[in-house]
Design a protein around this motif. Structure first.
Motif, PDB file in Angstrom:
ATOM      1  N   MET A   1       0.832  -1.186   0.000  1.00  0.00           N
ATOM      2  CA  MET A   1       0.000   0.000   0.000  1.00  0.00           C
ATOM      3  C   MET A   1       0.878   1.252   0.000  1.00  0.00           C
ATOM      4  SD  MET A   1      -2.889   1.419   2.691  1.00  0.00           S
ATOM      5  CE  MET A   1      -3.939  -0.015   2.508  1.00  0.00           C
ATOM      6  N   PRO A   2       0.889   2.019  -1.100  1.00  0.00           N
ATOM      7  CA  PRO A   2       1.577   3.318  -1.094  1.00  0.00           C
ATOM      8  C   PRO A   2       0.787   4.321  -0.266  1.00  0.00           C
ATOM      9  CG  PRO A   2       1.262   2.463  -3.340  1.00  0.00           C
ATOM     10  CD  PRO A   2       0.374   1.677  -2.430  1.00  0.00           C
ATOM     11  N   VAL A   3       1.467   5.000   0.648  1.00  0.00           N
ATOM     12  CA  VAL A   3       0.837   5.988   1.523  1.00  0.00           C
ATOM     13  C   VAL A   3       1.629   7.283   1.409  1.00  0.00           C
ATOM     14  CG1 VAL A   3       0.105   6.544   3.869  1.00  0.00           C
ATOM     15  CG2 VAL A   3       0.189   4.142   3.121  1.00  0.00           C
ATOM     16  N   GLY A   4       0.978   8.376   1.029  1.00  0.00           N
ATOM     17  CA  GLY A   4       1.758   9.589   0.879  1.00  0.00           C
ATOM     18  C   GLY A   4       0.935  10.827   0.592  1.00  0.00           C
ATOM     19  N   ASP A   5       1.663  11.854   0.195  1.00  0.00           N
ATOM     20  CA  ASP A   5       1.072  13.164  -0.084  1.00  0.00           C
ATOM     21  C   ASP A   5       1.020  13.386  -1.596  1.00  0.00           C
ATOM     22  OD1 ASP A   5       3.757  13.734  -0.714  1.00  0.00           O
ATOM     23  OD2 ASP A   5       4.131  14.642   1.251  1.00  0.00           O
ATOM     24  N   SER A   6       1.200  14.621  -2.026  1.00  0.00           N
ATOM     25  CA  SER A   6       1.078  14.942  -3.445  1.00  0.00           C
ATOM     26  C   SER A   6       2.123  14.243  -4.301  1.00  0.00           C
ATOM     27  CB  SER A   6       1.163  16.460  -3.650  1.00  0.00           C
ATOM     28  OG  SER A   6       2.343  16.983  -3.067  1.00  0.00           O
ATOM     29  N   MET A   7       3.288  13.950  -3.730  1.00  0.00           N
ATOM     30  CA  MET A   7       4.319  13.263  -4.502  1.00  0.00           C
ATOM     31  C   MET A   7       3.951  11.817  -4.782  1.00  0.00           C
ATOM     32  SD  MET A   7       7.833  14.824  -2.909  1.00  0.00           S
ATOM     33  CE  MET A   7       7.332  14.638  -1.205  1.00  0.00           C
ATOM     34  N   THR A   8       3.035  11.268  -4.003  1.00  0.00           N
ATOM     35  CA  THR A   8       2.613   9.878  -4.169  1.00  0.00           C
ATOM     36  C   THR A   8       1.330   9.752  -4.971  1.00  0.00           C
ATOM     37  OG1 THR A   8       3.724   9.194  -2.140  1.00  0.00           O
ATOM     38  CG2 THR A   8       1.933   7.789  -2.921  1.00  0.00           C
ATOM     39  N   ILE A   9       0.355  10.612  -4.702  1.00  0.00           N
ATOM     40  CA  ILE A   9      -0.872  10.532  -5.498  1.00  0.00           C
ATOM     41  C   ILE A   9      -0.588  10.918  -6.945  1.00  0.00           C
ATOM     42  CG2 ILE A   9      -1.650  12.865  -4.850  1.00  0.00           C
ATOM     43  CD1 ILE A   9      -4.520  11.883  -5.072  1.00  0.00           C
ATOM     44  N   GLY A  10       0.281  11.925  -7.158  1.00  0.00           N
ATOM     45  CA  GLY A  10       0.550  12.395  -8.511  1.00  0.00           C
ATOM     46  C   GLY A  10      -0.615  13.189  -9.066  1.00  0.00           C
ATOM     47  N   SER A  11      -0.410  13.781 -10.219  1.00  0.00           N
ATOM     48  CA  SER A  11      -1.465  14.575 -10.844  1.00  0.00           C
ATOM     49  C   SER A  11      -1.722  14.097 -12.270  1.00  0.00           C
ATOM     50  CB  SER A  11      -1.101  16.064 -10.837  1.00  0.00           C
ATOM     51  OG  SER A  11       0.124  16.301 -11.485  1.00  0.00           O
TER      52      SER A  11
ATOM     53  N   GLY B   1      -5.222  -0.193  -1.696  1.00  0.00           N
ATOM     54  CA  GLY B   1      -5.552   1.039  -0.992  1.00  0.00           C
ATOM     55  C   GLY B   1      -6.978   1.435  -1.285  1.00  0.00           C
ATOM     56  N   PRO B   2      -7.523   2.351  -0.499  1.00  0.00           N
ATOM     57  CA  PRO B   2      -8.917   2.749  -0.658  1.00  0.00           C
ATOM     58  C   PRO B   2      -9.153   3.799  -1.729  1.00  0.00           C
ATOM     59  CG  PRO B   2      -7.980   3.846   1.245  1.00  0.00           C
ATOM     60  CD  PRO B   2      -6.916   2.926   0.722  1.00  0.00           C
ATOM     61  N   ARG B   3      -8.094   4.335  -2.319  1.00  0.00           N
ATOM     62  CA  ARG B   3      -8.217   5.366  -3.339  1.00  0.00           C
ATOM     63  C   ARG B   3      -7.561   4.911  -4.634  1.00  0.00           C
ATOM     64  NH1 ARG B   3      -6.213  10.445   0.535  1.00  0.00           N
ATOM     65  NH2 ARG B   3      -7.746  10.096   2.210  1.00  0.00           N
ATOM     66  N   GLU B   4      -7.877   5.593  -5.725  1.00  0.00           N
ATOM     67  CA  GLU B   4      -7.327   5.175  -7.014  1.00  0.00           C
ATOM     68  C   GLU B   4      -6.981   6.353  -7.926  1.00  0.00           C
ATOM     69  OE1 GLU B   4      -9.087   2.610 -10.679  1.00  0.00           O
ATOM     70  OE2 GLU B   4      -9.103   1.591  -8.739  1.00  0.00           O
TER      71      GLU B   4
ATOM     72  N   ALA C   1      -4.366   1.440  -6.987  1.00  0.00           N
ATOM     73  CA  ALA C   1      -4.851   1.708  -5.638  1.00  0.00           C
ATOM     74  C   ALA C   1      -3.752   2.272  -4.741  1.00  0.00           C
ATOM     75  CB  ALA C   1      -5.408   0.423  -5.030  1.00  0.00           C
ATOM     76  N   HIS C   2      -4.160   3.146  -3.804  1.00  0.00           N
ATOM     77  CA  HIS C   2      -3.211   3.800  -2.905  1.00  0.00           C
ATOM     78  C   HIS C   2      -3.970   4.429  -1.749  1.00  0.00           C
ATOM     79  CE1 HIS C   2      -4.499   7.823  -4.211  1.00  0.00           C
ATOM     80  NE2 HIS C   2      -4.527   7.347  -5.449  1.00  0.00           N
ATOM     81  N   LEU C   3      -3.213   4.966  -0.798  1.00  0.00           N
ATOM     82  CA  LEU C   3      -3.766   5.851   0.223  1.00  0.00           C
ATOM     83  C   LEU C   3      -2.877   7.093   0.218  1.00  0.00           C
ATOM     84  CD1 LEU C   3      -5.677   6.574   2.546  1.00  0.00           C
ATOM     85  CD2 LEU C   3      -4.111   5.387   4.103  1.00  0.00           C
ATOM     86  N   ALA C   4      -3.160   8.004  -0.679  1.00  0.00           N
ATOM     87  CA  ALA C   4      -2.364   9.223  -0.812  1.00  0.00           C
ATOM     88  C   ALA C   4      -3.287  10.382  -1.127  1.00  0.00           C
ATOM     89  CB  ALA C   4      -1.317   9.066  -1.920  1.00  0.00           C
ATOM     90  N   GLY C   5      -2.874  11.573  -0.688  1.00  0.00           N
ATOM     91  CA  GLY C   5      -3.703  12.739  -0.929  1.00  0.00           C
ATOM     92  C   GLY C   5      -2.893  14.011  -1.039  1.00  0.00           C
ATOM     93  N   TRP C   6      -3.289  14.854  -1.953  1.00  0.00           N
ATOM     94  CA  TRP C   6      -2.654  16.156  -2.154  1.00  0.00           C
ATOM     95  C   TRP C   6      -2.860  16.989  -0.880  1.00  0.00           C
ATOM     96  CZ3 TRP C   6      -0.349  16.840  -6.962  1.00  0.00           C
ATOM     97  CH2 TRP C   6       0.197  18.105  -7.224  1.00  0.00           C
ATOM     98  N   GLY C   7      -1.790  17.388  -0.245  1.00  0.00           N
ATOM     99  CA  GLY C   7      -1.903  18.192   0.968  1.00  0.00           C
ATOM    100  C   GLY C   7      -2.120  17.394   2.237  1.00  0.00           C
ATOM    101  N   GLU C   8      -1.903  16.096   2.209  1.00  0.00           N
ATOM    102  CA  GLU C   8      -2.093  15.262   3.396  1.00  0.00           C
ATOM    103  C   GLU C   8      -0.747  14.798   3.949  1.00  0.00           C
ATOM    104  OE1 GLU C   8      -5.485  12.515   3.429  1.00  0.00           O
ATOM    105  OE2 GLU C   8      -5.942  13.219   1.399  1.00  0.00           O
ATOM    106  N   GLY C   9      -0.696  14.611   5.265  1.00  0.00           N
ATOM    107  CA  GLY C   9       0.536  14.242   5.938  1.00  0.00           C
ATOM    108  C   GLY C   9       0.329  13.153   6.968  1.00  0.00           C
ATOM    109  N   TRP C  10       1.320  12.987   7.850  1.00  0.00           N
ATOM    110  CA  TRP C  10       1.207  11.989   8.917  1.00  0.00           C
ATOM    111  C   TRP C  10      -0.044  12.215   9.757  1.00  0.00           C
ATOM    112  CZ3 TRP C  10       4.040   7.686   9.250  1.00  0.00           C
ATOM    113  CH2 TRP C  10       5.324   7.660   8.689  1.00  0.00           C
ATOM    114  N   GLN C  11      -0.352  13.473  10.067  1.00  0.00           N
ATOM    115  CA  GLN C  11      -1.496  13.728  10.947  1.00  0.00           C
ATOM    116  C   GLN C  11      -2.817  13.394  10.274  1.00  0.00           C
ATOM    117  OE1 GLN C  11      -1.980  17.742  12.354  1.00  0.00           O
ATOM    118  NE2 GLN C  11      -3.281  18.281  10.631  1.00  0.00           N
ATOM    119  N   HIS C  12      -2.855  13.446   8.958  1.00  0.00           N
ATOM    120  CA  HIS C  12      -4.075  13.080   8.237  1.00  0.00           C
ATOM    121  C   HIS C  12      -4.191  11.561   8.080  1.00  0.00           C
ATOM    122  CE1 HIS C  12      -2.910  17.145   6.905  1.00  0.00           C
ATOM    123  NE2 HIS C  12      -4.197  17.391   6.902  1.00  0.00           N
ATOM    124  N   MET C  13      -3.060  10.905   7.871  1.00  0.00           N
ATOM    125  CA  MET C  13      -3.082   9.471   7.586  1.00  0.00           C
ATOM    126  C   MET C  13      -3.166   8.607   8.835  1.00  0.00           C
ATOM    127  SD  MET C  13      -3.360   9.349   4.437  1.00  0.00           S
ATOM    128  CE  MET C  13      -2.979  10.110   2.857  1.00  0.00           C
ATOM    129  N   ALA C  14      -2.661   9.095   9.951  1.00  0.00           N
ATOM    130  CA  ALA C  14      -2.706   8.282  11.176  1.00  0.00           C
ATOM    131  C   ALA C  14      -4.126   7.841  11.535  1.00  0.00           C
ATOM    132  CB  ALA C  14      -2.050   9.031  12.331  1.00  0.00           C
TER     133      ALA C  14
END
Length: 224
Positions: free
Chosen positions: A5-15, A41-44, A67-80
């Motif tokens: 499961m990739p988990v990350g921010d904008s560098m992981t979700i990509g555009s 992951g729950p997102r795609e 599939a992934h769990l990544a979001g633009w503008g999200e960090g550890w505090q959002h993913m925990a």
């Protein structure tokens, strides 16, 4: 089947229009990992800059497990708060985590961010006591290059992240710290000083791949 499961921010979700490092890693594992695997992951979606929302499916190469769990503008505090349900619902075995830049830039200091990483681990292990994790430190970025106090906070956090990984590492649920790509250059590996271009995607995929190969004998060395 091994489930990453990739988990990350904008560098992981990509555009929209990008391959993403997730795709590059999938290609690498297809070539070097001998067993069945997939990305979960729950997102795609990718992030759509025009719509300012994670609403795009316009991958440069869409034929891979997106599939992934990544979001633009999200960090550890959002993913925990999200990771437990994501691990449980997707039966994740290995978490590939690239977080921290957003936290330090907008939400928490180095110490608070490290505490959120600890909360992340606790929630992930509550969902799967044998889950494995690979963490990527905060990599060089344009803000750190131009903002000395922020650069100092990033450096402090990366030290804390290394200590946190060592503290929480466990034989049944290892926490592995990947290395920042030695040749990372914000001028040639990103399109804006932060987000990876094709070269950067390969280097981020390589950071995860090489860490798993060296520590766990999983897959092969990344050749890009």
């Amino acid at each position: 089947m091994l489930r990453f499961m990739p988990v990350g921010d904008s560098m992981t979700i990509g555009s929209a229009g990008e391959h993403t490092w997730r795709y590059r890693l999938w290609q690498h594992l297809c070539a070097t990992y001998g067993g069945p695997f997939t990305l979960v992951g729950p997102r795609e979606t990718l992030y759509d800059k025009a719509a300012d929302a994670p609403a795009s499916y316009a991958y440069a190469e869409p034929d891979f497990p997106r599939a992934h769990l990544a979001g633009w503008g999200e960090g550890w505090q959002h993913m925990a708060p999200l990771i437990g349900e994501a691990v449980r619902g997707n039966r994740a075995d290995v978490l590939l985590v690239s977080l921290g830049l957003i936290d330090l830039g907008f939400y928490t200091n180095a110490e608070q961010t490290a505490e959120n990483a600890r909360a992340f681990v606790a929630a992930a292990r509550a969902a799967n006591p044998r889950v494995r994790m690979v963490w990527l430190p905060v990599i060089p970025n344009v803000r750190a290059a131009n903002d000395a106090p922020f650069a100092a906070e990033v450096a402090a956090f990366n030290v804390l992240l290394e200590k946190t990984a060592a503290d929480l590492d466990d034989r049944t649920s290892p926490v592995l710290l990947a290395s920042v790509p030695e040749t990372w250059d914000i001028h040639t590996d990103t399109y804006d000083g932060t987000h990876p271009n094709a070269s950067g995607e390969h280097k981020l995929a390589g950071a995860f791949a090489d860490a798993m190969h060296e520590a766990w004998g999983l897959g092969g060395a990344y050749e890009g």
